[in-house]
Write a protein that holds these residues in place. Structure first.
Motif, PDB file in Angstrom:
ATOM      1  N   VAL A 326       6.195   1.489  32.073  1.00 40.51           N
ATOM      2  CA  VAL A 326       6.238   2.328  30.865  1.00 40.51           C
ATOM      3  C   VAL A 326       7.683   2.471  30.377  1.00 40.51           C
ATOM      4  CG1 VAL A 326       5.820   4.652  29.934  1.00 40.51           C
ATOM      5  CG2 VAL A 326       4.100   3.548  31.371  1.00 40.51           C
ATOM      6  N   SER A 327       8.612   2.703  31.281  1.00 36.13           N
ATOM      7  CA  SER A 327      10.008   2.857  30.832  1.00 36.13           C
ATOM      8  C   SER A 327      10.544   1.540  30.284  1.00 36.13           C
ATOM      9  CB  SER A 327      10.896   3.412  31.934  1.00 36.13           C
ATOM     10  OG  SER A 327      10.885   2.561  33.029  1.00 36.13           O
ATOM     11  N   THR A 328      10.058   0.411  30.821  1.00 34.26           N
ATOM     12  CA  THR A 328      10.471  -0.883  30.258  1.00 34.26           C
ATOM     13  C   THR A 328      10.026  -1.000  28.800  1.00 34.26           C
ATOM     14  OG1 THR A 328      10.391  -1.950  32.413  1.00 34.26           O
ATOM     15  CG2 THR A 328      10.186  -3.388  30.508  1.00 34.26           C
ATOM     16  N   PHE A 329       8.778  -0.617  28.562  1.00 31.45           N
ATOM     17  CA  PHE A 329       8.275  -0.745  27.182  1.00 31.45           C
ATOM     18  C   PHE A 329       8.947   0.256  26.246  1.00 31.45           C
ATOM     19  CE2 PHE A 329       4.815  -3.767  26.355  1.00 31.45           C
ATOM     20  CZ  PHE A 329       4.863  -4.437  27.575  1.00 31.45           C
ATOM     21  N   VAL A 330       9.135   1.475  26.752  1.00 29.97           N
ATOM     22  CA  VAL A 330       9.726   2.505  25.889  1.00 29.97           C
ATOM     23  C   VAL A 330      11.210   2.218  25.644  1.00 29.97           C
ATOM     24  CG1 VAL A 330      10.299   4.966  25.731  1.00 29.97           C
ATOM     25  CG2 VAL A 330       8.042   4.257  26.549  1.00 29.97           C
ATOM     26  N   ASN A 331      11.932   1.907  26.737  1.00 30.95           N
ATOM     27  CA  ASN A 331      13.390   1.787  26.626  1.00 30.95           C
ATOM     28  C   ASN A 331      13.859   0.390  26.257  1.00 30.95           C
ATOM     29  OD1 ASN A 331      13.578   4.492  27.378  1.00 30.95           O
ATOM     30  ND2 ASN A 331      13.500   3.943  29.547  1.00 30.95           N
ATOM     31  N   LYS A 336       6.179   2.677  21.796  1.00 34.93           N
ATOM     32  CA  LYS A 336       5.372   3.685  22.493  1.00 34.93           C
ATOM     33  C   LYS A 336       3.889   3.389  22.308  1.00 34.93           C
ATOM     34  CE  LYS A 336       8.487   7.521  23.023  1.00 34.93           C
ATOM     35  NZ  LYS A 336       8.639   8.974  22.946  1.00 34.93           N
ATOM     36  N   LYS A 337       3.642   2.153  21.913  1.00 41.46           N
ATOM     37  CA  LYS A 337       2.232   1.768  21.774  1.00 41.46           C
ATOM     38  C   LYS A 337       1.700   1.389  23.174  1.00 41.46           C
ATOM     39  CE  LYS A 337       2.003   0.521  16.940  1.00 41.46           C
ATOM     40  NZ  LYS A 337       1.398   1.816  16.600  1.00 41.46           N
ATOM     41  N   ILE A 338       1.459   2.418  23.932  1.00 47.93           N
ATOM     42  CA  ILE A 338       0.974   2.239  25.306  1.00 47.93           C
ATOM     43  C   ILE A 338      -0.388   2.931  25.417  1.00 47.93           C
ATOM     44  CG2 ILE A 338       1.473   2.691  27.756  1.00 47.93           C
ATOM     45  CD1 ILE A 338       4.467   2.617  26.969  1.00 47.93           C
ATOM     46  N   LEU A 371       2.605   8.858  31.309  1.00 52.68           N
ATOM     47  CA  LEU A 371       2.484   8.771  29.850  1.00 52.68           C
ATOM     48  C   LEU A 371       3.008  10.039  29.186  1.00 52.68           C
ATOM     49  CD1 LEU A 371      -1.056   7.094  29.463  1.00 52.68           C
ATOM     50  CD2 LEU A 371       1.183   6.003  29.301  1.00 52.68           C
ATOM     51  N   GLU A 372       2.681  11.164  29.795  1.00 52.52           N
ATOM     52  CA  GLU A 372       3.126  12.446  29.243  1.00 52.52           C
ATOM     53  C   GLU A 372       4.654  12.540  29.299  1.00 52.52           C
ATOM     54  OE1 GLU A 372       2.269  17.209  29.874  1.00 52.52           O
ATOM     55  OE2 GLU A 372       1.536  15.764  31.340  1.00 52.52           O
ATOM     56  N   GLY A 375       6.173  10.780  26.584  1.00 49.73           N
ATOM     57  CA  GLY A 375       5.735  11.208  25.255  1.00 49.73           C
ATOM     58  C   GLY A 375       4.778  10.229  24.593  1.00 49.73           C
ATOM     59  N   ILE A 376       3.949   9.571  25.373  1.00 46.78           N
ATOM     60  CA  ILE A 376       2.998   8.600  24.818  1.00 46.78           C
ATOM     61  C   ILE A 376       1.751   9.335  24.350  1.00 46.78           C
ATOM     62  CG2 ILE A 376       1.675   6.482  25.288  1.00 46.78           C
ATOM     63  CD1 ILE A 376       4.718   6.139  25.695  1.00 46.78           C
ATOM     64  N   THR A 377       1.405   9.135  23.115  1.00 43.42           N
ATOM     65  CA  THR A 377       0.235   9.832  22.577  1.00 43.42           C
ATOM     66  C   THR A 377      -0.763   8.872  21.930  1.00 43.42           C
ATOM     67  OG1 THR A 377       1.491  10.158  20.551  1.00 43.42           O
ATOM     68  CG2 THR A 377       1.473  11.988  22.134  1.00 43.42           C
TER      69      THR A 377
END
Lengths: 528, 429
Positions: A326-331, A336-338, A371-372, A375-377
């Motif tokens: 998740v941090s790889t995708f976000v950063n 944040k399309k997770i 995810l929380e 901040g993935i929504t």
């Protein structure tokens, strides 16, 4: 809190503690068969004899509550004689068929004989014959002649599964365990009776005759069958995984596990695994080393970074792996399309009252927490819409590890394969994915027995577990895949071949697996 | 000499019906008891020293006082399973005087505060069951059972339950298991039935003879009851006399009555030409006595216990000099092997083992060490199980072997009976 003396040591126990419980806690050795801490006391094997000062007769420890000042011992000659005779009574009609018994090597009768027995048998008469290979139901076979009638299995079906399929029939030494006509031992916890059978009377159809237990190593881990997170032991050797058994954890699963959970070893074995990475274009596939495949993808992913990329996660990976991917995708990939792919939506919240939960994932809480944190929504609808309108061009999927509990697998593959680029990472092979014609990369991941990590179960309990073995040595963990996709250099320790079955403390005279393999007839006979 | 409390009117056919029973003093003590305080009845039974007549000889009043002070429901169970070989006194009582039992049970139920009782009868006793069922119907019709018995405000219901014919259902917790619909297997104690019995509620289990005797304690008072028997074994008791005597049957005598008198006076002595060889004094599970021991024995709990045997159910089995003790032990071990419930390992496996060894000797395949082995196996079955069946199987073996060892040794050496001179096959075919 009564104080008592057990074998000369002063012990303080809780009110209501029985002698056998105190001895267990005190790590005092005591013979027994019918006693099981998860079941009611039957007091029928008469092996847990102790001497209590002031009482002329030996007593059973399992049904005797400790009172203040009680002086107990189970080391006197009187107790030893009682135990020896108790064992003798158990053995007179028990067949000495250890060489063909499935329980040989982990048999209570063998163990107790070695610890408390070792005497010449005095029975000169013919043994009582009983029924052999009684088919009790879909999972369990009974060899009645080996049964020592401890009644643990009967009590289990009465008290734990509450299905009462088993009973004791006939009288005296003709007594046998069985089911009434038309009834089968068929409940979701049936294989626990095999675990608690102290001899080889009840055997698992799945495991029966597949391995001798002394050829197996074991390792403790956490069951991935559902969100309960039962503590289990997996049994394996070079040939793969063979069975799963419960490990006591009062907070999580007590002494038991469900039959479904016992199947989790099946998706870890090589026969059903994706062994190499595969890169597909127009239906032509190229095999690659998984690490190399992931690394090769990093450049294109970095250049496409942003909301055109999406990540789909299933709740079957570790907390550490989620954090990494998740941090790889976000950063790194700035998206944040997770998305959380939820299986069994209709039954997700169900619970059978004992252990089985409708959420067939070991780490839903862990995934949601990650995810929380980031901040993935995003909701699944966003993904479907994004793929349909072309805004999402690249989809990376992680999972599922246990495809059997994802009934919508086919539909999701159809749905996600509409993206321009599809990168699918999972442990098992899948014919539908292998038949895709688009721009697809398949990357093999390791299973739960091949990695360290943490699962958070339905009640929020974090449970760490350790790698048990390696089955597909080149497969990646999800955090390794994340690093490689991000273009980082990592060192992957590929275990030497022998590491899959590291034998320690092997006796010099012990029969080697290799020697057994030479016996082709035995090895190729297969299971009955 | 016969001291007749229980059996005074057994010769009268009319005593079986409610009218005839009433004519001869029936239900007078029930009316009396219902005007007493329950605790008064318990105290009176305690003071009488009445001991359970089923075999164990536990003081009845003391057993009743183990019930928790509060809490309902509580049950009264009449143990009429009577499975001990040689014992047939309860059958007579049920057949000849069903109302005597019913009256004793209602009084006992009132004393312990039970609104429901069962008479657990062994399944083979078809006739006694039908007699009891008829008598219970008569008692209901006469207002002696059901609601507000004799206007006292006390309600009580009674049923007969026919067992399936397993010896072990005569053991109180085995009986409770059977009554609950489960396999007749004894339960672990504690908890004892008085605290957690039938349907896990406080329960008192008493034998037919014990409950019937309660009526006479109420009638005459504890002190008068104590005039029969001895200090520790008060009252009268029915003895089932069987074997090779002239007049086998049931005899009521005061406890401490000489055993030899029971055989010679009540039983008419041995059959012509036969000599007394041995006696099993308290049902087949009691250790056997030699003829010399019989001469000195009185029929009470203390004397027989002092002689290494027991009064048990009061079944006196007389053995004459024509009987082979090895053969007799073969019958007994076969019985206990057949009847072991199969729950506790020493009994389940031990009874079978004993039977195999004895039959191996009987079939001429015995080894001298088998005699010692019999003793070792029996010795290690004693006191090692939930109930007393294991002891019941072991005690005859130990006493037969120790007191008639020469017969066993002869059989092993010669392959035939010392007494009969024949092999097992010749004896039985």
């Amino acid at each position: 809190m009564p104080k008592c003396t057990i074998n000369g040591k002063e012990v303080e126990v809780k009110e209501g503690t029985t002698i056998i419980e105190a001895m267990y806690k005190n790590k005092d050795s005591i013979a027994h068969y019918c006693y099981h801490p998860g079941l009611s006391v039957a007091g029928v094997c008469r092996l847990c004899m102790v001497e209590i000062e002031g009482n002329p007769r030996v007593q059973i420890a399992c049904n005797t509550t400790i009172t203040e000042g009680m002086k107990i011992n189970n080391t006197s000659q009187k107790v030893k004689d009682a135990t020896k005779w108790g064992l003798d009574f158990h053995l007179i009609n028990h067949p000495l068929d250890c060489p063909i018994c499935d329980q040989a090597g982990e048999c209570g009768l063998q163990d107790q004989y070695m610890e408390f027995g070792k005497y010449d048998p005095e029975m000169a008469e013919k043994k009582q014959k009983k029924h052999k290979v009684v088919d009790l139901g879909p999972t369990v076979v009974l060899d009645s002649e080996r049964c020592i009638l401890c009644s643990r299995c009967v009590r289990f079906t009465d008290e734990v599964s509450k299905t009462s399929e088993l009973g004791l029939f006939n009288r005296g030494d003709r007594t046998e365990i069985g089911t009434v006509e038309g009834v089968q031992l068929d409940n979701k916890y049936s294989l626990n009776v095999v675990d608690i059978c102290p001899v080889g009377a009840l055997t698992s159809k799945d495991f029966r005759f597949r391995q001798r237990v002394w050829y197996l190593k074991d390792s403790e881990t956490v069951c991935t069958g559902c969100s309960t997170g039962c503590n289990v032991k997996v049994y394996f050797n070079k040939e793969g995984m063979f069975r799963v058994k419960p490990v006591f954890n009062e907070q999580v699963n007590g002494h038991w596990m469900c039959d479904e959970g016992r199947d989790i070893y099946k998706f870890t074995n090589k026969e059903v695994r994706l062994l190499k990475a595969k890169k597909g274009q127009g239906g032509n596939w190229t095999e690659m080393a998984p690490g190399a495949a992931a690394k090769e993808l990093s450049a294109s992913l970095k250049s496409a970074a942003g909301d055109s990329m999406a990540l789909v996660l299933t709740a079957q990976y570790t907390v550490e792996e989620y954090e990494a991917i998740v941090s790889t995708f976000v950063n790194t990939f700035k998206t944040k399309k997770i998305f959380f792919w939820i299986n069994n939506k209709e039954t997700f919240e169900t619970f059978d009252g004992l252990l089985l939960r409708g959420d067939k994932n070991p780490n839903t809480k862990g995934l949601l927490k990650t995810l929380e944190k980031h901040g993935i929504t995003a909701s699944w609808g966003d993904l479907t819409a994004g793929i349909a309108n072309g805004s999402i061009k690249t989809v990376v999927v992680a999972g599922p590890e246990n495809q059997a509990v994802f009934p919508d697998m086919k539909d999701r593959i159809n749905e996600l394969s509409k993206a321009q680029n599809l990168i699918w990472m999972q442990a098992g092979s899948n014919d539908q994915l292998a038949a895709l014609k688009g721009n697809v990369t398949l990357i093999p991941l390791k299973t739960f027995v091949e990695k360290d990590g943490t699962f958070i179960n339905h009640q929020g309990l974090e449970q760490k577990f350790k790698r048990a073995t390696t089955i597909v040595s080149e497969a990646l963990t999800l955090d390794q895949a994340a690093s490689l996709l991000a273009g980082q250099e990592i060192k992957i320790a590929v275990p030497a071949k022998v590491e899959t079955f590291v034998e320690t403390n092997r006796r010099p005279d012990e029969v080697m697996l290799e020697h057994r393999k030479k016996n082709e007839f035995v090895f190729k006979r297969g299971s009955l | 000499m016969e001291s007749k409390l229980l059996t005074e009117f057994y010769h009268l056919d009319e005593f079986r019906g409610i009218e005839g029973y009433k004519k001869n003093g029936g239900y007078v003590e029930l009316a009396k008891a219902l005007k007493m305080q329950p605790q008064q009845i318990i105290d009176e039974v305690k003071a009488s020293g009445l001991r359970g007549r089923g075999g164990a000889g536990f003081p009845t009043g003391t057993k009743w006082s183990f019930l928790p002070k509060n809490g309902e429901p509580r049950y009264l169970l009449c143990n009429a399973d009577e499975g001990e070989p040689g014992t047939f006194k309860d059958r007579l009582m049920m057949e000849r005087a069903p109302h005597q039992l019913i009256e004793g049970m209602i009084i006992s139920a009132f004393a312990i505060g039970s609104k429901k009782s069962y008479i657990y009868v062994r399944g083979e006793y078809h006739y006694p069951i039908s007699v009891l069922e008829k008598a219970i119907r008569e008692a209901y019709d006469a207002g002696l059972l059901g609601k507000n018995i004799l206007g006292s405000g006390f309600d009580h219901d009674m049923d007969v339950y026919s067992g399936a014919g397993a010896y072990i259902c005569g053991e109180e917790t085995g009986m409770i298991s059977s009554l609950e619909g489960a396999k007749g297997q004894p339960k672990l104690k504690p908890p004892f039935p008085a605290v957690q019995g039938y349907l896990r509620k406080p329960t008192i289990v008493n034998n037919v003879e014990t409950l019937a005797a309660v009526k006479y304690i109420i009638r005459d008072g504890a002190a008068a009851y104590r005039k029969h028997g001895t200090e520790k074994s008060p009252g009268t008791k029915l003895f089932s006399l069987s074997g090779n005597v002239m007049k086998p049957g049931n005899y009521e005598v005061p406890l401490a009555y000489p055993l030899i008198d029971l055989i010679n006076k009540e039983g008419g002595g041995m059959k012509p030409g036969r000599k007394l060889k041995a006696v099993i004094p308290g049902g087949s599970s009691a250790p056997v006595m030699t003829a010399a021991e019989v001469e000195k024995a009185t029929l009470d709990y203390e004397c027989l216990a002092g002689m290494g045997t027991m009064l048990g159910s009061g079944a006196v089995i007389v053995i004459d000099d024509s009987q082979c003790m090895v053969d007799m032990l073969g019958v007994l071990t076969h019985f206990y092997h057949h009847e072991s419930c199969g729950q506790c390992t020493p009994c389940r496996e031990g009874t079978g083992w004993l039977n195999k060894i004895v039959h191996s000797i009987l079939e001429g395949k015995g080894r001298l060490q088998d005699i010692e082995l019999l003793e070792k196996v029996a010795d290690n079955m004693k006191g090692r199980t939930i109930c007393a069946l294991s002891d019941a199987a072991a005690l005859p073996v130990l006493s037969f072997v120790s007191k008639f060892r020469d017969e066993f040794e002869f059989y092993v050496r010669e392959g035939r009976s010392k007494v009969k001179g024949t092999t097992y096959a010749e004896m039985h075919h």
